[in-house]
Design a protein around this motif. Structure first.
Motif, PDB file in Angstrom:
ATOM      1  N   VAL A  11       0.859  -1.183   0.000  1.00 16.15           N
ATOM      2  CA  VAL A  11       0.000   0.000   0.000  1.00 16.15           C
ATOM      3  C   VAL A  11       0.897   1.235   0.000  1.00 16.15           C
ATOM      4  N   TYR A  14       2.199   3.444   3.311  1.00 20.61           N
ATOM      5  CA  TYR A  14       1.923   2.779   4.591  1.00 20.61           C
ATOM      6  C   TYR A  14       3.183   2.166   5.188  1.00 20.61           C
ATOM      7  N   GLN A  38      -0.596  -0.410  -4.382  1.00 23.73           N
ATOM      8  CA  GLN A  38      -2.001  -0.027  -4.257  1.00 23.73           C
ATOM      9  C   GLN A  38      -2.127   1.424  -3.830  1.00 23.73           C
ATOM     10  N   PRO A  40      -4.183   3.953  -1.840  1.00 19.05           N
ATOM     11  CA  PRO A  40      -5.148   3.797  -0.739  1.00 19.05           C
ATOM     12  C   PRO A  40      -6.547   4.219  -1.174  1.00 19.05           C
ATOM     13  N   ASP A  47     -10.301  -6.129  -0.599  1.00 15.87           N
ATOM     14  CA  ASP A  47      -9.218  -6.156   0.376  1.00 15.87           C
ATOM     15  C   ASP A  47      -9.693  -6.640   1.748  1.00 15.87           C
ATOM     16  N   GLN A  52      -7.102  -3.185   4.221  1.00 17.25           N
ATOM     17  CA  GLN A  52      -8.086  -2.123   4.436  1.00 17.25           C
ATOM     18  C   GLN A  52      -7.651  -1.220   5.588  1.00 17.25           C
ATOM     19  N   CYS A  55      -4.876   1.072   4.372  1.00 18.99           N
ATOM     20  CA  CYS A  55      -5.422   2.158   3.558  1.00 18.99           C
ATOM     21  C   CYS A  55      -6.030   3.248   4.434  1.00 18.99           C
ATOM     22  N   SER A  88      -5.743  -0.287  -8.029  1.00 19.78           N
ATOM     23  CA  SER A  88      -6.654   0.706  -7.471  1.00 19.78           C
ATOM     24  C   SER A  88      -8.086   0.273  -7.762  1.00 19.78           C
TER      25      SER A  88
END
Length: 252
Positions: A11, A14, A38, A40, A47, A52, A55, A88
């Protein structure tokens, strides 16, 4: 055992851009062949809790799509030989316009797009926009698809298809059984190369898939390790690198 191709999921941002970059370096050093990054998103449909939650944490910092693309651009400059796929959801790329978004993504070094909630045959022009910008659209196949629809996807001429190895959300463990292998075979029946993932977290699982797919996909397992070690960059690097090496069988 020989090295297995690994697509690893991260992500963007993150738990911070710096630590996400440390994790990316650990993945590459641990044998990752492709980085799936990914952007967010607040309302994911595929996910599991680990991704999740990641994100949500990033979005709490008011992280924007532009920040995610800047992160990808930095990764591409650091690892120019590692293909980067952007993952995405449809609204994030549709809102600014597919053509404009795809051009920006390609300019940042993205080689492929994975947008799970855009159906392969009603993709709002994503496949064409990817092709115009030197990228590939990688549609997602799920075991819940009807045989007719799966056959249509398999024969639609996509260079790669992402095979979600079970229904539902990612993150919980997937058992690799005969039904899984039969599904992978159907996904690749039209000549597309198959990436297989959803719930892959061990070297034992990847060993069962290694010669059946173009690359094994792993994501939530890395996000959990990043979460666990987010207060210690060195420990984060070591844990993520070790897990990537296990799944990719880097040491043989």
């Amino acid at each position: 055992m020989s090295k297995i191709q690994l697509m690893s999921h991260l992500v963007a941002g993150y738990p911070s851009d710096e630590l996400a970059f440390t994790a990316a370096r650990a993945l590459v050093d641990g044998g990752a062949d492709i980085l799936e990054i990914q952007l967010p998103f607040s309302d994911p449909s595929a996910d599991g809790p680990a991704i999740q939650g990641a994100c949500t944490k990033v979005l709490e910092r008011h992280y924007k799509t532009a920040d995610g693309l800047a992160f990808i651009s930095k990764l591409h400059k650091e690892f120019p030989n590692i293909p980067i796929y952007l993952m995405s959801y449809g609204s994030l790329i549709y809102t600014p316009g597919l053509e404009a978004f795809c051009k920006k993504a390609a300019d940042c070094g993205v080689k492929g797009m994975i947008i799970p909630d855009l159906p392969f045959d009603f993709d709002e022009g994503l496949t064409a926009a990817c092709k115009a910008n030197g990228m590939v659209n990688i549609p997602v196949a799920a075991p819940s698809m009807s045989p007719e629809r799966l056959e249509k996807m398999a024969n639609a001429g996509f260079p790669y298809i992402y095979a979600a190895l079970r229904t539902g959300i990612t993150g919980t463990e997937t058992s690799v059984d005969q039904a899984t292998l039969a599904f992978i075979k159907k996904v690749g029946s039209g000549g597309s190369k198959v990436y297989g993932g959803f719930g892959i977290s061990t070297g034992a699982q990847s060993a069962l898939l290694g010669d059946k797919v173009e690359a094994v996909i792993a994501g939530s397992v890395f996000v959990r390790l990043i979460t666990e070690h987010q207060n210690d960059a060195e420990a984060l690097y070591k844990a993520v690198r070790a897990k990537a090496a296990e799944i990719s069988h880097l040491e043989g």
